[in-house]
Design a protein around this motif. Structure first.
Motif, PDB file in Angstrom:
ATOM      1  N   HIS A 188       0.814  -1.218   0.000  1.00 19.14           N
ATOM      2  CA  HIS A 188       0.000   0.000   0.000  1.00 19.14           C
ATOM      3  C   HIS A 188       0.844   1.263   0.000  1.00 19.14           C
ATOM      4  O   HIS A 188       0.701   2.114  -0.889  1.00 19.14           O
ATOM      5  CB  HIS A 188      -0.929   0.024   1.229  1.00 19.14           C
ATOM      6  N   LEU A 189       1.704   1.407   0.998  1.00 16.84           N
ATOM      7  CA  LEU A 189       2.384   2.684   1.204  1.00 16.84           C
ATOM      8  C   LEU A 189       3.603   2.842   0.301  1.00 16.84           C
ATOM      9  O   LEU A 189       3.734   3.838  -0.402  1.00 16.84           O
ATOM     10  CB  LEU A 189       2.768   2.825   2.679  1.00 16.84           C
ATOM     11  N   LYS A 190       4.479   1.861   0.308  1.00 17.14           N
ATOM     12  CA  LYS A 190       5.622   1.940  -0.602  1.00 17.14           C
ATOM     13  C   LYS A 190       5.149   1.888  -2.047  1.00 17.14           C
ATOM     14  O   LYS A 190       5.681   2.584  -2.911  1.00 17.14           O
ATOM     15  CB  LYS A 190       6.632   0.827  -0.324  1.00 17.14           C
ATOM     16  N   GLY A 191       4.123   1.065  -2.308  1.00 21.09           N
ATOM     17  CA  GLY A 191       3.585   0.993  -3.673  1.00 21.09           C
ATOM     18  C   GLY A 191       3.055   2.332  -4.143  1.00 21.09           C
ATOM     19  O   GLY A 191       3.306   2.753  -5.280  1.00 21.09           O
ATOM     20  N   ALA A 192       2.334   3.032  -3.274  1.00 18.77           N
ATOM     21  CA  ALA A 192       1.814   4.354  -3.634  1.00 18.77           C
ATOM     22  C   ALA A 192       2.949   5.358  -3.805  1.00 18.77           C
ATOM     23  O   ALA A 192       2.911   6.230  -4.693  1.00 18.77           O
ATOM     24  CB  ALA A 192       0.833   4.839  -2.575  1.00 18.77           C
TER      25      ALA A 192
END
Length: 247
Positions: A114-118
């Motif tokens: 979620h976070l690193k991907g975003a």
């Protein structure tokens, strides 16, 4: 009246199913060409075929935790369709468990996707968009990032982090003509949510003033608004699409 995304190119991660696919459908209906990133190659093939094939849609196997995969996804859009106008960072997973039972690996994986991907998607898209002097980046948060849910310390933390990422990136990119906003869905009727036990579903429904779950198409409508000049003076915003839940 012309389609609102005529001539525009959008990249959507997690685009082969659920909310991502609903956004892709809406964008194509409004004249965009789309590149879908997803780990599920069979679902990608089916989604691309449904959307009309290679003239309007392409699928790329993509692990959003890998910056090189995300770079390749965006490069595909630029090479195949000539630009990148809209980036939707939608890919996500759940690994729900109470803190006592959650493994470190389950925490790390949800944060990474979620976070690193975003962050990977926002960073790579911004590099293209700043050169164009225009673009819209849409990050998928969640009402879970606002209120926190039992069994979702990983997911709630990641979705709250996406809010901070969105606001910081919006400040960095505003003067370059690039807008960054987020959507925070509530209970949306997808295969993932419908797999919940009935008692959990009913308890969530009881929290919704509108008395119903949302549909993926309703998130797609908000994504369309954020992708078009209709939201030209919005950046750094988090739009809660929840039927009034947790307002």
């Amino acid at each position: 009246m012309s389609a609102r995304l005529d001539g525009k190119v959008a990249v959507i991660t997690g685009g082969a199913q659920g909310i991502g696919l609903a956004i892709a459908r809406r964008f194509v209906d409004e004249g965009a060409r789309v590149v879908l990133g997803d780990l599920n190659t069979a679902a990608l093939e089916a989604a691309v075929a449904e959307l009309g094939g290679g003239d309007v849609a392409l699928g790329v196997q993509c692990d959003v935790t890998s910056s090189s995969d995300v770079d390749g996804l965006i490069d595909t859009a630029v090479v195949a369709f000539g630009s990148l106008d809209v980036m939707v960072n939608n890919a996500g997973i759940t690994r729900d468990a109470t803190m006592r039972k959650m493994t470190e690996e389950e925490f790390d994986l949800v944060i990474d996707v979620h976070l690193k991907g975003a962050w990977n998607g926002t960073r790579a898209a911004a590099a293209i968009m700043r050169e164009q002097g225009s673009g819209a980046i849409i990050n998928m948060s969640s009402i879970s990032g606002k209120v926190g849910f039992i069994g979702q310390t990983n997911y709630s933390a990641a979705k709250a982090g996406i809010v901070g990422l969105t606001k910081a990136a919006a400040k960095e990119l505003a003067h370059l003509g690039v807008r960054v906003n987020a959507i925070a869905p509530g209970l949306i009727r997808t295969a993932m949510t419908e797999a919940m036990p009935e008692r959990i579903w009913e308890s969530k429904m009881a929290e919704i003033p509108m008395g119903r779950a949302g549909e993926p198409s309703e998130i797609a409508s908000v994504a369309l608004f954020l992708a078009t000049p209709e939201s030209s003076y919005l950046t750094g915003c988090v739009l809660e699409v929840t039927g009034g839940r947790h307002i």
